[in-house]
Scaffold this motif. Structure first.
Motif, short mmCIF file in Angstrom:
data_model
loop_
_atom_site.label_atom_id
_atom_site.label_comp_id
_atom_site.label_asym_id
_atom_site.label_seq_id
_atom_site.Cartn_x
_atom_site.Cartn_y
_atom_site.Cartn_z
N THR A 2 0.76 -0.67 0.03
CA THR A 2 -0.14 -0.36 -0.22
C THR A 2 0.88 1.11 0.09
OG1 THR A 2 -1.81 -1.17 1.51
CG2 THR A 2 -1.42 1.08 1.36
N LYS A 3 0.37 2.00 -1.33
CA LYS A 3 1.28 3.46 -0.76
C LYS A 3 0.64 4.06 0.11
CE LYS A 3 3.24 2.90 -6.05
NZ LYS A 3 2.54 4.59 -6.87
N THR A 4 1.45 4.53 0.37
CA THR A 4 1.08 6.51 1.38
C THR A 4 0.33 7.06 0.43
OG1 THR A 4 3.56 7.38 1.17
CG2 THR A 4 3.74 6.18 2.71
N ARG A 108 -6.96 9.80 7.10
CA ARG A 108 -6.84 8.76 4.91
C ARG A 108 -8.45 9.20 5.24
NH1 ARG A 108 -2.56 5.74 2.86
NH2 ARG A 108 -3.63 4.71 0.90
N ALA A 138 -2.93 3.71 -9.31
CA ALA A 138 -2.58 3.42 -8.35
C ALA A 138 -3.71 4.35 -7.75
CB ALA A 138 -0.96 3.72 -8.08
N ASP A 141 -7.23 2.52 -7.72
CA ASP A 141 -7.51 1.80 -6.86
C ASP A 141 -7.77 2.27 -5.84
OD1 ASP A 141 -6.89 0.27 -9.14
OD2 ASP A 141 -4.99 -0.19 -8.45
N GLU A 142 -6.97 3.44 -5.00
CA GLU A 142 -6.99 4.08 -3.75
C GLU A 142 -8.67 4.56 -3.64
OE1 GLU A 142 -6.58 4.98 0.14
OE2 GLU A 142 -5.41 3.18 -0.82
#
Length: 192
Positions: A2-4, A108, A138, A141-142
């Motif tokens: 998981t990317k920050t 988040r 990405a 996707d988030e």
């Protein structure tokens, strides 16, 4: 892995900044997929959004209610600078922890709002001004699941329109656009 959120915001900014830099002055009064905004007012709004989400990363108060006035001087450069500051703000230690904002949302969740605005409004501006725009996979996707979770409240608050139907073969990003009430095939009206 998981990317920050700061990595995702950086990826989104890489796609959004060229769109804003590519807006010609003679396109500022053109319509956008956001019917309440022309190109100038949507760009102004997006700069305001980016600045306010920097404050939210630092757990400070933000004000989305004031009318923005950023479309003067080197506003294209300012947008690039403010998106870099947004990435840095969300990379700061503790930015993704706890809650932030007047409604006390998880940090988040708030960061995903910024990511969604940056990405979807970049598409709005690109579409309105005849530019190409393909978001980072990405990022899509988030924001797909994050915006789907926020959608009922966003619709109730007038932030999202009613969802637009798309076919089974629609891309993940087209589904995100449709979720927010946008027609992924929107085109500016041509003068007759």
């Amino acid at each position: 892995m998981t990317k920050t959120i700061s990595e995702l915001l950086d990826a989104a900014a890489e796609h959004a900044v060229p769109v804003v830099r590519g807006i010609a002055d003679d396109r500022l009064s053109d319509p956008t997929p956001c019917v309440e905004y022309d190109v100038r007012s949507l760009t102004d709004h997006l700069i305001q959004v980016v600045i306010n989400f920097q404050k939210l990363a630092a757990k400070q108060d933000s004000d989305f209610s004031s009318e923005p006035h950023y479309m003067q001087g080197d506003w294209r450069g300012r947008f690039a600078d403010e998106t870099a500051a947004l990435v840095a703000a969300w990379a700061a230690p503790g930015a993704e922890e706890g809650t932030t904002g007047s409604m006390g949302f998880p940090a988040r969740t708030v960061a995903n709002m910024a990511l969604g605005d940056l990405t979807v409004h970049a598409w709005d501006l690109a579409r309105a001004t005849g530019q190409e725009f393909t978001p980072d996979p990405a990022v899509v996707d988030e924001i797909g699941p994050a915006l789907a979770e926020m959608a009922p409240m966003a619709r109730q608050g007038g932030v999202f329109g009613e969802p637009v139907e798309v076919g089974d073969d629609a891309s993940a990003f087209d589904r995100v656009l449709a979720l927010t009430g946008r027609d992924p095939h929107w085109q500016p009206k041509r003068p007759e």
